[in-house]
Write an enzyme that holds these catalytic residues in place. Structure first.
Site, PDB file in Angstrom:
ATOM      1  CG  HIS A 271      11.905  23.214  23.530  1.00 16.76           C
ATOM      2  ND1 HIS A 271      10.736  23.142  24.241  1.00 16.76           N
ATOM      3  CD2 HIS A 271      11.981  24.502  23.089  1.00 16.76           C
ATOM      4  CE1 HIS A 271      10.128  24.314  24.237  1.00 16.76           C
ATOM      5  NE2 HIS A 271      10.865  25.176  23.545  1.00 16.76           N
ATOM      6  CD  GLU A 272      15.083  26.404  20.880  1.00 20.05           C
ATOM      7  OE1 GLU A 272      15.062  27.147  19.892  1.00 20.05           O
ATOM      8  OE2 GLU A 272      14.388  26.612  21.888  1.00 20.05           O
ATOM      9  CG  HIS A 275      10.349  25.879  18.904  1.00 19.52           C
ATOM     10  ND1 HIS A 275       9.013  26.074  19.100  1.00 19.52           N
ATOM     11  CD2 HIS A 275      10.946  26.159  20.089  1.00 19.52           C
ATOM     12  CE1 HIS A 275       8.803  26.445  20.366  1.00 19.52           C
ATOM     13  NE2 HIS A 275       9.955  26.501  20.988  1.00 19.52           N
ATOM     14  CG  HIS A 354       6.628  27.732  24.151  1.00 18.51           C
ATOM     15  ND1 HIS A 354       7.169  28.984  24.181  1.00 18.51           N
ATOM     16  CD2 HIS A 354       7.629  26.900  23.791  1.00 18.51           C
ATOM     17  CE1 HIS A 354       8.452  28.917  23.850  1.00 18.51           C
ATOM     18  NE2 HIS A 354       8.748  27.670  23.603  1.00 18.51           N
TER      19      HIS A 354
HETATM   20 ZN   LIG Z   1      10.480  27.001  22.851  1.00 19.33          ZN
END
Ligand SMILES: [Zn+2]
Ligand SMILES: *[C@@H]1O[C@H](CO)[C@@H](O)[C@H](O)[C@H]1NC(C)=O
Ligand SMILES: *[C@@H]1O[C@H](CO)[C@@H](O)[C@H](O)[C@H]1NC(C)=O
Ligand SMILES: *[C@@H]1O[C@H](CO)[C@@H](O)[C@H](O)[C@H]1NC(C)=O
Ligand SMILES: *[C@@H]1O[C@H](CO)[C@@H](O)[C@H](O)[C@H]1NC(C)=O
Ligand SMILES: *[C@@H]1O[C@H](CO)[C@@H](O)[C@H](O)[C@H]1NC(C)=O
Length: 659
Positions: A271-272, A275, A354
């Site tokens: 997830h990071e 990003h 998000h």
């Molecule tokens: Zn996030």
């Protein structure tokens, strides 16, 4: 915010539980980082001339291709044609020297999780590789005290005088080693090419497209937000805006705890990474349309704005691949169907990094993530990465996002979610999580804007988990069967012999087997296999009541099966393997069937979770305080950025308690 603090009662009775899960602090962290990019004008690159860049591409080709005939043929082409095809992104990790020495166990856990996430990303994203070696840039505003600003001079925009205090470049408290950095030079005279070397050019990092500094430390952010497992930011971009270096801070306390779960950590890192690689509101304005080019920089053009507010006041991401993915996913022809961004963690600019949880529940890029088996690397997220213009995405590796599938362009809006759609629920009650792997309870959370969905029960909710057979003691007269091929069905089935009045409808676990796409049979205890026509309800001999057969959930998506295999690992938690059924006849989408990731599922053992404010915690019995500490130091249960349903349930509990 009371829900940030929690007490888990029952830790002494049951081996496993989970309590508080973190939230994503990415936007906050990224905002605090000053990103370094190559200087604006090409001359400013100093020794990095355009020709040299082209020559380096040539070097790459020379170095990577054995076919010398093809090589010489390519050499004859123009520079532009020498840009190679996108290749899987090469993400290299680097442990900064500030890092503490980790124990063997910490180090193993860290690298296992980070490497798995990196391999996953490389299988999804390709880039036009950095030729030869990656060299990061120095920030001229840091090393330079004075820049020549007269455009008529030879050394326009170059540094005239060094900043004596300049030592090094850093990113999120991590010092970038000199060997990773370009040199920097001082030009004492505006019109004379003479230069003094302030810092020599480093060796660079070979065969690398993105350099990830992995810093494991109990930082202030880790300590103040005990639910944060990791956070990250990108620190450098290349001349077309693609992030080329970043830092991932792993909160050390979560690595060493007994309850560490590999899959949550992998999910967090993934997830990071998404990003840091581009799914960031700080980068939306730099996304580029390269659809008409071979991603050679000159042919791309900036979208300018990819975000806008729709007539309902919802901020959406409107880029071509994202719109196409949304249209396909929701089966809508609406031409301006952007993907909505989360409103509940939006900054003052209205933007979030998000997806809106109501619409894209279950996506890896929502602000609140469930346990890994329920989270998908979905086509809309991959489309967003494609639309950055920096990557070429392998969409055949997308995982089906079951949530909202085929529901139309209005799906998930606050105004329609209360009309009991098949994905949302109303009020309270028991049912099935939408993937039907778990029994569910109708709940809301802070990201759902008052909509309710079935979230997995806190206790023994997994239908696929055989151990749950003994958990309720009710399954005998319910006819429930838990096991790898069991799924959750809404029903009020009871044995005829069981002299009880009418039963409430709830989610129960029965076996199922596919007989075609969206066609299946089910079996309850002591029954034959019975056809369960999708969208209808059936009766079962010797039972009273009905079973409702869900439509378009079972035997529809080939990447949603769940087979468990147990590992013998002593005192550690039970682990399961997510096996993906390679039954092509059941595949509706082209799905990645090669990835078999281990899953650790611990929530069955959660006994009870109580939310209290911190002050309340400390007013409890000493035992409760002890439990609190055990809880807050519990195994890596927290996502960097991620929120778990348990915590959301906690939040709900607290809300309800407050009411
Ligand atoms: Zn996030
Ligand atoms: C998409 O919608 C159309 C009508 O709008 C319908 O005919 C079609 O079956 C739907 N497709 C899917 C996969 O739901
Ligand atoms: C949804 O419910 C609202 C009232 O809550 C009603 O006005 C509206 O017509 C309903 N929409 C649909 C599609 O049923
Ligand atoms: C959770 O399940 C266990 C059995 O596995 C049971 O003893 C316990 O009462 C359940 N807890 C709750 C809160 O339902
Ligand atoms: C089961 O539910 C159906 C529909 O809600 C109801 O008509 C029926 O009476 C119920 N049966 C039992 C045994 O509870
Ligand atoms: C995309 O992934 C699939 C496996 O899911 C693989 O077979 C295919 O070669 C990949 N395509 C590219 C261009 O890498």
């Amino acid at each position: 915010m009371a829900f940030l603090h929690c007490v888990c009662i029952g830790v002494l009775l049951l081996p496993w539980f989970q309590c508080c899960w973190g939230k994503c602090i990415f936007d906050k962290v990224q905002r605090s980082v000053k990103v370094v990019s190559p200087s604006i004008s090409k001359q400013n690159l100093g020794h990095w001339s355009v020709n040299e860049t082209a020559r380096n591409y040539q070097t790459l080709i020379t170095g990577s291709e054995d076919n010398s005939a093809e090589h010489s043929q390519r050499s004859k082409r123009s520079d532009r044609d020498t840009f190679p095809d996108p290749q899987p992104i090469r993400i290299k990790t680097w442990i900064p020297r500030e890092s503490p020495i980790l124990s063997d166990q910490e180090g193993e856990r860290l690298m296992a999780a980070v490497n798995e996430a990196i391999i996953k990303v490389s299988s999804l994203l390709s880039v036009i590789g950095v030729p030869d070696r990656l060299l990061l840039n120095r920030d001229i505003n840091k090393y330079c005290k004075f820049i020549w600003r007269n455009s008529n001079t030879v050394n326009y925009m170059k540094c005239g005088r060094a900043n004596d205090n300049y030592r090094s470049e850093s990113c999120l408290d991590v010092t970038i080693p000199d060997e990773h950095l370009n040199g920097c030079f001082i030009y004492p005279h505006p019109d004379h090419p003479i230069q003094n070397v302030l810092k020599p050019e480093g060796a660079g990092v070979p065969d690398t497209d993105f350099l990830l500094y992995v810093f494991t430390h109990s930082t202030d952010k880790c300590r103040t937000e005990s639910s944060v497992l990791a956070y990250a930011a990108h620190c450098q971009t290349d001349s077309v805006g693609r992030p080329i270096a970043g830092v991932m801070v792993i909160c050390r306390e979560h690595l060493s705890v007994e309850r560490y779960t590999h899959d949550h950590f992998v999910q967090t890192v993934l997830h990071e990474l998404f990003h840091v690689l581009g799914f960031s509101k700080e980068l939306y304005s730099r996304w580029r349309d390269c659809s008409t080019s071979s991603q050679a920089d000159e042919d791309c053009w900036s979208y300018g704005h990819v975000t806008s507010t729709d007539e309902m006041g919802e901020v959406r991401l409107y880029s071509p691949a994202v719109i196409r993915a949304m249209q396909k996913h929701l089966n809508s022809t609406q031409s301006d169907l952007g993907a909505p961004l989360e409103n509940k963690d939006a900054g003052s600019d209205g933007l979030s990094s998000h997806w809106e949880a109501r619409v894209l529940q279950g996506s890896i890029m929502t602000a609140s993530l469930a346990e890994p088996s329920l989270v998908r690397i979905d086509p809309v997220t991959l489309a967003a990465l494609q639309d950055t213009g920096w990557y070429s995405v392998n969409f055949s590796r997308a995982q089906s996002l079951v949530w909202g599938d085929g529901e139309g362009g209005q799906f998930g809006s606050v105004s329609t979610c209360h009309n009991n759609s098949t994905f949302f629920c109303t009020g309270s009650g028991l049912g099935c999580h939408y993937l039907h792997l778990h029994k569910g309870e109708c709940l809301t959370d802070q990201f759902l804007d008052g909509c309710f969905i079935f979230k997995p029960l806190a206790n023994a909710s997994e239908c696929w988990k055989e151990q749950n057979n003994s958990s309720s003691g009710l399954e005998a007269w319910r006819g429930e069967i838990f096991g790898s091929d069991s799924r959750c069905f809404i029903s009020n089935l009871t044995r005829k012999s069981h002299s009880s009045s009418s039963q409430p409808v709830a989610g129960y676990c029965y076996r199922h087997r596919c007989t075609g796409i969206n066609r299946y049979q089910i079996q309850v205890m002591d029954s034959d296999w019975l056809d369960c026509p999708a969208g209808e309800s059936i009766k079962v001999p010797d039972y009273q009541g009905f079973i409702f057969c869900p439509n378009k959930r079972l035997c529809e998506f080939s990447d949603l099966t769940h087979t468990q295999t147990q590992h013998s690992c002593g005192t550690c938690r039970e682990r399961y393997r997510d096996k993906i059924e390679e039954d092509a006849t059941h595949a509706r989408l082209n799905l990645d069937v090669t990835t078999v990731s281990t899953l650790s599922l611990t929530k069955a053992e959660i006994l009870m979770q109580v939310v209290l404010s911190l002050s309340a915690v400390f007013s409890l019995l000493p035992a409760a305080v002890l439990i609190y500490w055990k809880c807050s130091s519990a195994r890596g249960r927290v996502h960097a950025a991620i929120e778990d349903p348990y915590r959301l349930e906690l939040a709900t509990t607290s809300t309800r308690t407050a009411n």
